[in-house]
Structure formats: C-alpha cells, structure tokens
Design an enzyme around this catalytic site. Structure first.
Site, PDB file in Angstrom:
ATOM      1  N   LYS A  80      11.597  -0.467  10.189  1.00 49.80           N
ATOM      2  CA  LYS A  80      10.619   0.404   9.531  1.00 49.80           C
ATOM      3  C   LYS A  80       9.999   1.298  10.575  1.00 49.80           C
ATOM      4  O   LYS A  80       9.814   0.873  11.719  1.00 49.80           O
ATOM      5  CB  LYS A  80       9.501  -0.435   8.869  1.00 49.80           C
ATOM      6  CG  LYS A  80       8.631   0.352   7.927  1.00 49.80           C
ATOM      7  CD  LYS A  80       9.304   0.527   6.587  1.00 49.80           C
ATOM      8  CE  LYS A  80       8.628   1.517   5.700  1.00 49.80           C
ATOM      9  NZ  LYS A  80       9.360   1.684   4.435  1.00 49.80           N
ATOM     10  N   LEU A 177       5.906   3.486 -16.717  1.00 50.12           N
ATOM     11  CA  LEU A 177       7.092   4.068 -17.351  1.00 50.12           C
ATOM     12  C   LEU A 177       7.597   5.249 -16.533  1.00 50.12           C
ATOM     13  O   LEU A 177       7.942   6.305 -17.066  1.00 50.12           O
ATOM     14  CB  LEU A 177       6.738   4.499 -18.781  1.00 50.12           C
ATOM     15  CG  LEU A 177       6.158   3.362 -19.629  1.00 50.12           C
ATOM     16  CD1 LEU A 177       5.552   3.888 -20.924  1.00 50.12           C
ATOM     17  CD2 LEU A 177       7.229   2.310 -19.926  1.00 50.12           C
ATOM     18  N   VAL A 180      11.746   4.142 -12.644  1.00 53.67           N
ATOM     19  CA  VAL A 180      12.429   2.856 -12.850  1.00 53.67           C
ATOM     20  C   VAL A 180      12.041   2.246 -14.202  1.00 53.67           C
ATOM     21  O   VAL A 180      12.908   1.855 -14.997  1.00 53.67           O
ATOM     22  CB  VAL A 180      12.109   1.856 -11.711  1.00 53.67           C
ATOM     23  CG1 VAL A 180      12.864   0.543 -11.933  1.00 53.67           C
ATOM     24  CG2 VAL A 180      12.469   2.438 -10.360  1.00 53.67           C
ATOM     25  N   ALA A 256       8.053  -3.304  -9.091  1.00 57.94           N
ATOM     26  CA  ALA A 256       6.995  -2.863  -8.178  1.00 57.94           C
ATOM     27  C   ALA A 256       7.054  -3.626  -6.859  1.00 57.94           C
ATOM     28  O   ALA A 256       7.395  -4.812  -6.835  1.00 57.94           O
ATOM     29  CB  ALA A 256       5.633  -3.042  -8.832  1.00 57.94           C
TER      30      ALA A 256
HETATM   31  P1  NAD Z   1       7.075   6.239 -10.446  1.00 54.82           P
HETATM   32  O1  NAD Z   1       5.967   6.868  -9.676  1.00 54.82           O
HETATM   33  O2  NAD Z   1       8.158   7.102 -10.985  1.00 54.82           O
HETATM   34  O3  NAD Z   1       6.468   5.396 -11.688  1.00 54.82           O
HETATM   35  C1  NAD Z   1       5.286   4.654 -11.651  1.00 54.82           C
HETATM   36  C2  NAD Z   1       4.647   4.773 -13.029  1.00 54.82           C
HETATM   37  O4  NAD Z   1       3.540   3.885 -13.082  1.00 54.82           O
HETATM   38  C3  NAD Z   1       4.117   6.181 -13.349  1.00 54.82           C
HETATM   39  O5  NAD Z   1       4.595   6.577 -14.613  1.00 54.82           O
HETATM   40  C4  NAD Z   1       2.601   5.998 -13.327  1.00 54.82           C
HETATM   41  O6  NAD Z   1       1.935   6.871 -14.238  1.00 54.82           O
HETATM   42  C5  NAD Z   1       2.475   4.545 -13.748  1.00 54.82           C
HETATM   43  N1  NAD Z   1       1.209   3.913 -13.374  1.00 54.82           N
HETATM   44  C6  NAD Z   1       0.487   4.077 -12.244  1.00 54.82           C
HETATM   45  N2  NAD Z   1      -0.619   3.315 -12.274  1.00 54.82           N
HETATM   46  C7  NAD Z   1      -0.582   2.629 -13.442  1.00 54.82           C
HETATM   47  C8  NAD Z   1      -1.436   1.674 -14.049  1.00 54.82           C
HETATM   48  N3  NAD Z   1      -2.570   1.274 -13.470  1.00 54.82           N
HETATM   49  N4  NAD Z   1      -1.096   1.182 -15.262  1.00 54.82           N
HETATM   50  C9  NAD Z   1       0.036   1.598 -15.872  1.00 54.82           C
HETATM   51  N5  NAD Z   1       0.893   2.502 -15.338  1.00 54.82           N
HETATM   52  C10 NAD Z   1       0.577   3.016 -14.141  1.00 54.82           C
HETATM   53  O7  NAD Z   1       7.658   5.108  -9.476  1.00 54.82           O
HETATM   54  P2  NAD Z   1       9.058   4.339  -9.577  1.00 54.82           P
HETATM   55  O8  NAD Z   1      10.045   5.013  -8.712  1.00 54.82           O
HETATM   56  O9  NAD Z   1       9.401   4.081 -11.012  1.00 54.82           O
HETATM   57  O10 NAD Z   1       8.686   2.970  -8.845  1.00 54.82           O
HETATM   58  C11 NAD Z   1       7.813   2.025  -9.444  1.00 54.82           C
HETATM   59  C12 NAD Z   1       7.536   0.880  -8.476  1.00 54.82           C
HETATM   60  O11 NAD Z   1       8.765   0.283  -8.052  1.00 54.82           O
HETATM   61  C13 NAD Z   1       6.836   1.281  -7.171  1.00 54.82           C
HETATM   62  O12 NAD Z   1       6.006   0.209  -6.773  1.00 54.82           O
HETATM   63  C14 NAD Z   1       7.984   1.447  -6.183  1.00 54.82           C
HETATM   64  O13 NAD Z   1       7.557   1.260  -4.854  1.00 54.82           O
HETATM   65  C15 NAD Z   1       8.897   0.317  -6.647  1.00 54.82           C
HETATM   66  N6  NAD Z   1      10.319   0.517  -6.307  1.00 54.82           N
HETATM   67  C16 NAD Z   1      10.977   1.629  -6.737  1.00 54.82           C
HETATM   68  C17 NAD Z   1      12.343   1.808  -6.417  1.00 54.82           C
HETATM   69  C18 NAD Z   1      13.092   3.024  -6.883  1.00 54.82           C
HETATM   70  O14 NAD Z   1      14.324   2.989  -6.837  1.00 54.82           O
HETATM   71  N7  NAD Z   1      12.440   4.067  -7.348  1.00 54.82           N
HETATM   72  C19 NAD Z   1      13.009   0.818  -5.676  1.00 54.82           C
HETATM   73  C20 NAD Z   1      12.314  -0.332  -5.268  1.00 54.82           C
HETATM   74  C21 NAD Z   1      10.965  -0.463  -5.602  1.00 54.82           C
END
Ligand code: NAD
Length: 355
Positions: A80, A177, A180, A256
């Site tokens: 990292k 939503l 992912v 998450a």
């Molecule tokens: P994203 O930002 O596209 O989606 C997150 C969603 O959560 C958004 O729609 C946001 O409005 C919503 N949100 C935020 N706070 C909230 C709350 N208090 N209550 C309800 N909804 C809320 O992110 P993502 O890419 O979908 O990733 C989601 C999680 O997964 C993150 O923690 C990320 O670190 C983890 N993650 C993502 C990936 C990936 O491939 N994108 C891989 C591993 C881990």
C-alpha cells in the site's frame, strides 16, 4: 510508535519513506509480504493529521492486502502507498516524482488508484514506471466482478448456515445501491430473493424499486429489518454495538471495506448472536481479482473462474470457525497465514535448490 518493533510485529518486509524537495513530496510505500508474488496495493493521497497516522494507514492496509490475496488464492502479495498531501495540491511533477520511487522498486510493488487519485493521475505515474495497473481499463471496471463475488459469497453462506442450495424466497437487506450494490441487487433478484434496500440517494433507491420491485426503507431502518441476510455495500464501520444489537438477519455478507467498527469486539458479538459473518476482505476480493487479471492480460472467463475461489474459501473459513469455535474473521486470518507460510517454505526450498 516504536517504528521497527511495529513493523516487525506486523510482519512487514520493507517500508520505504519517499521524500524530495523539488518537487516537494512525502510518501510511504509499505510492502507487507511478497511470498505469494509482487506486492500489490493502490496509492491514496490524504492530508493526514500527522506522519504516524499516514504510516499506520499504510501498514494496516498493506497487511490487509496480503490477507485478501491469500484468501482469494491470487499469486500477489500485499502493499500500500500513501502520499501525504492535500489533494487540492496535485501536480504533474508530484506524481512523476512518486512514479520514480515506484520504478526504483523494480516490480516488487505494483500500484493503482485509491482514495483521491483519478485514472488521469495514475496515467501520469505511469509515465515514469510500468508497475502500475488500471491505466487502460480493459474490463469495464471492477464493480460487476466484485458484485458477482459478493453473490457467490452469499450463496456459500446460505448453503452453510441455512442449508439451502438457492436463494429463492430469502429476504435480503442491501445497504448502498452504488456501483457494486446495484449489481448485487440485480443478481439477487434474478435468483428469486426478495429485496429491501436503502441509499442516501432517493433516486437510486427509487430506480431499484421500479426495476426490481424492491421495498425501499430509510437508511437508519436497514439494520433491524426481519430479513435473512444483511448486505452492507456502502460504508465501513457500520457493524457496531448499536447496529448489531438490533440486527435480526442471520447472515452478514456485503462488499463494503472494514465493516467491523472494532474487529475483535464486534466480530465476537456477531458470533455470539449466532450470525454468520463473511469477512469483508474475503467476500469483496472480486476487485483485486479484476486488477490482477488486467495485469496479466484480461480474460473475462478466467477472471470469473477465479471468483469461484471466494465461494470455496468462505466455506472453508465457516467450517474452520465452527470447528475451532472462533470468529470467521479469526478463521480467515488463520487460513491466509497458513497459505503465506506454505508459499514461503516452497520459496525457501527453491532458493536452496538453485544455490
Ligand atoms: P459507490 O460509491 O458506487 O456506492 C456506495 C453507495 O452507498 C452510494 O450509492 C451511496 O449513495 C450509498 N451510501 C453512502 N452512505 C450511505 C448510507 N449511510 N446509507 C445508505 N447508503 C449510503 O461505491 P462502490 O464502488 O459500490 O463500493 C461500495 C463499497 O464497497 C465501498 O466500501 C468500497 O470501498 C467497497 N468495495 C468496492 C469494490 C469495487 O469493485 N467497486 C471492491 C471492493 C470493495
């Protein structure tokens, strides 16, 4: 912080302090373990409150990457990097200087985009080093594959905990939503699950209600629903004493990062409540699998095959946790450490033979 003691205790191989005056740069690259392969870990840029906080972040996250890769059976190690700076002060020179530090490691560390970096910043780094992933997007982004991994994880948990081979009629609460979470909802819906969803974006929640027939609930109500599965796909730290006290789901399985507010305390609380927890870094390894495949030459079929490791590893973790009466988090660490130690033994043997 006692520097060398901490690094030794956490098992890091190397920590590189990168600094320069022109351009001014302060960055830390932490290489945790390369027994399985080169250390992979994205680079983040933050104005940390102090240098100790930056170092702690790099050490903790690089070790997490080692465990994640080992559990996913991907031949890479954990690393990292953190650039200590305000993202408002980004310059081309800064990223190029950072790229030269990465280049000096000659492939022991491969990096990509994390908090506050854009694909454009990663492209600038790549002007100085080839040890960068995500410069050209070959897969359409990691979210679909991460979601598929989460879905496989949910299937494994349902098989182990609810003794069912399918999700027909199961109630699932999805928090978040985004990229992912929306894809997870799609897969759950296609497989007969009943959806309860929330998002701070009303628009996203309404879209899932319209297209998948989900029931929308307020963000604060998602934890206490009478459902089979809770799938956290928004934020870290949401599994705490308060939310767990009200939780009625019997499985927690979502993408998450860093879901447990306090790993040991809340991991234990989950186990005592009879809930089956899918450790976050195991179930969300699809993103890493995606990046790894981009590095070796993207092949969708191969990437999706490797996702199956998430299902198999989770079943192994659940069985181990049950047998030893430990949390699934402890079981996953144990499994990762065993895989790393075995790889180390093989590597040492090979080195002896080649001498
Ligand atoms: P994203 O930002 O596209 O989606 C997150 C969603 O959560 C958004 O729609 C946001 O409005 C919503 N949100 C935020 N706070 C909230 C709350 N208090 N209550 C309800 N909804 C809320 O992110 P993502 O890419 O979908 O990733 C989601 C999680 O997964 C993150 O923690 C990320 O670190 C983890 N993650 C993502 C990936 C990936 O491939 N994108 C891989 C591993 C881990």
């Amino acid at each position: 912080m006692n520097l060398f003691e901490t690094v030794e205790e956490m098992g890091h191989e190397q920590v590189l302090f990168c600094h320069g005056k022109d351009p001014h740069i302060k960055a830390i690259i932490a290489i945790h373990d390369t027994s399985l392969g080169p250390a992979m870990g994205a680079t983040r840029m933050l104005p940390y409150v102090n240098e100790e906080a930056a170092l702690k972040d790099a050490l903790r996250l690089s070790r997490g990457m080692t465990y994640k890769a080992a559990c996913a059976n991907i031949p890479v190690g954990g690393g990292k990097a953190v650039i200590i700076a305000d993202p408002a002060h980004k310059t081309e020179e800064l990223f190029r200087a950072y790229g030269r530090f990465v280049e000096r490691l000659q492939g022991r560390f491969i990096t990509g985009q994390d908090v506050n970096l854009t694909p454009e910043n990663v492209r600038t780094i790549s002007k100085e080093t080839n040890y960068v992933v995500g410069v050209e997007e070959k897969s359409g982004g990691p979210a679909p594959i991460t979601a598929k991994g989460v879905f496989l994880g949910i299937e494994a948990a349902v098989k182990f905990h609810l003794k069912s081979e399918n999700l027909e009629g199961l109630k699932v609460a999805v928090q978040g939503l985004g990229n992912v979470g929306r894809n997870v909802c799609q897969l759950l819906h296609e497989n007969g699950a009943e959806l309860f969803v929330t998002d701070i974006s009303q628009e996203k929640a309404e879209e899932v209600k319209r297209s998948l027939g989900a029931t929308v609930v307020a963000p604060e109500d998602i934890y206490s629903l009478d459902v089979d599965i809770f799938s956290p796909c928004a934020l870290g730290g949401i599994l705490n004493s308060q939310t767990l006290h009200n939780m009625r789901a019997s499985i927690i399985a979502g993408c998450a990062n860093n879901q447990l507010a306090q790993e040991e305390i809340h991991g234990q609380m989950i186990t005592e409540k009879g809930i089956l927890y899918c450790p976050d870094y195991v179930i969300n390894a699809g993103g890493l699998i995606n990046v790894y495949n981009e590095m070796i030459g993207y092949n969708e079929e191969k990437a999706f095959q490797q996702l199956q490791n998430i299902y198999d590893t989770l079943l192994e973790i659940f069985a181990r946790a049950k047998q030893q009466e430990i949390t699934t988090n402890e079981a996953s660490k144990q499994l990762a450490e065993e895989r790393i130690s075995n790889a180390r033994k093989i590597k040492n043997k090979e080195m002896l033979v080649s001498r």
